[in-house]
Design a protein around this motif. Structure first.
Motif, PDB file in Angstrom:
ATOM      1  N   UNK A   1       0.833  -1.205   0.000  1.00  0.00           N
ATOM      2  CA  UNK A   1       0.000   0.000   0.000  1.00  0.00           C
ATOM      3  C   UNK A   1       0.866   1.254   0.000  1.00  0.00           C
ATOM      4  N   UNK A   2       1.903   1.268   0.837  1.00  0.00           N
ATOM      5  CA  UNK A   2       2.789   2.431   0.887  1.00  0.00           C
ATOM      6  C   UNK A   2       3.480   2.651  -0.453  1.00  0.00           C
ATOM      7  N   UNK A   3       3.895   1.565  -1.114  1.00  0.00           N
ATOM      8  CA  UNK A   3       4.570   1.684  -2.407  1.00  0.00           C
ATOM      9  C   UNK A   3       3.612   2.211  -3.475  1.00  0.00           C
ATOM     10  N   UNK A   4       2.389   1.694  -3.474  1.00  0.00           N
ATOM     11  CA  UNK A   4       1.411   2.114  -4.476  1.00  0.00           C
ATOM     12  C   UNK A   4       1.102   3.601  -4.342  1.00  0.00           C
ATOM     13  N   UNK A   5       0.871   4.070  -3.110  1.00  0.00           N
ATOM     14  CA  UNK A   5       0.517   5.478  -2.956  1.00  0.00           C
ATOM     15  C   UNK A   5       1.737   6.388  -3.151  1.00  0.00           C
ATOM     16  N   UNK A   6       2.940   5.889  -2.871  1.00  0.00           N
ATOM     17  CA  UNK A   6       4.150   6.675  -3.099  1.00  0.00           C
ATOM     18  C   UNK A   6       4.284   7.058  -4.570  1.00  0.00           C
ATOM     19  N   UNK A   7       3.921   6.126  -5.459  1.00  0.00           N
ATOM     20  CA  UNK A   7       4.026   6.375  -6.893  1.00  0.00           C
ATOM     21  C   UNK A   7       2.717   6.875  -7.497  1.00  0.00           C
TER      22      UNK A   7
END
Length: 283
Positions: A102-108
């Motif tokens: 989730x953190x990776x998806x929203x980071x990008x």
């Protein structure tokens, strides 16, 4: 090609989109591999993110698959470029992998859109409010796990504060604002924080008041992360066992429509800020 024992959400999505592109072309892995000059096993490993793939190879695949969306092709090619470890990797052995995804998806992400009816969205929560949310989790979390979750949530919130802050829109039902998680003092501080967040240039908060009556998708919590092109959007739903990610075109279209209807039901940003402020002063 380098093998990947634990592919990230971004790499997994890249492989998924390449598989969709091949299937849309009506090709089997054997047929596609022959045209690409590789083996069906290697191609399958690319599609399940066990093997990496270069940007040039993606452009070749798009040409062979007769992809008519150059923006999507370039967006997929760009996904191969950033191989740096994200800050979330420091939690790899501490928190469930889906939270790191989730953190990776929203980071990008290029735009974040949340809708909640029972609590304040995670990216807008204060530390004390988040702590109370985690304390009520089932099964019960240990004190160290709660603190790890809070630390992780605070770091996720940096997407709203960094120089290239991601535009964020939230629709919150009045019921969530009246829930006194942690008691009046914690709730008052949380509402004060929301009022302050309303003034941030890339943050938009809208409230669905009780007076609105029934509304679309009542009871649902939805988090929608826009990709660099619509085909790379992701919808995330909260479940008791953790985050669930949705990327099928039909379902994404439904959630886009739902969020649009929720915003149409909600108060304007200014009216919403005033309501939040009034609720905080009434405590």
């Amino acid at each position: 090609m380098a093998g990947r024992a634990a592919p990230t959400a971004r790499r997994t999505r890249l492989g998924t989109e390449l598989r969709k592109m091949r299937e849309h072309a009506g090709m089997t892995t054997t047929q596609a591999a022959s045209l690409l000059g590789t083996s069906s096993g290697q191609l399958s490993n690319i599609e399940v993110a066990r093997f990496g793939v270069s940007a040039d190879r993606i452009r070749v695949m798009a040409r062979i698959y007769s992809c008519t969306d150059p923006a999507l092709t370039e967006a997929l090619a760009e996904m191969t470029g950033d191989r740096k470890r994200g800050w979330w990797e420091e939690y790899r052995e501490i928190l469930p992998p889906r939270l790191l995804d989730l953190a990776e998806i929203e980071h990008y992400g290029t735009h974040l859109h949340a809708a909640h009816s029972m609590h304040v969205p995670g990216l807008l929560q204060t530390v004390d409010y988040a702590r109370e949310i985690f304390r009520q989790a089932v099964p019960e979390m240990s004190p160290p796990e709660i603190e790890h979750r809070i630390s992780f949530r605070v770091k996720r919130q940096t997407v709203l504060y960094r120089d290239d802050a991601v535009p964020y829109r939230a629709v919150i039902h009045e019921a969530a604002l009246r829930m006194k998680f942690g008691g009046p003092n914690v709730t008052r501080a949380q509402l004060r924080h929301l009022v302050e967040m309303c003034d941030r240039p890339r943050v938009t908060i809208r409230v669905i008041p009780f007076d609105a009556g029934s509304y679309p998708g009542s009871g649902q919590s939805v988090y929608f992360v826009s990709g660099s092109v619509p085909a790379l959007d992701t919808a995330q739903l909260d479940q008791s066992h953790g985050p669930v990610f949705i990327d099928s075109e039909a379902q994404l279209a439904q959630y886009r429509m739902l969020l649009e209807r929720l915003e149409a039901t909600a108060l304007s940003p200014t009216e919403s800020q005033n309501l939040i402020q009034d609720l905080g002063q009434s405590l």
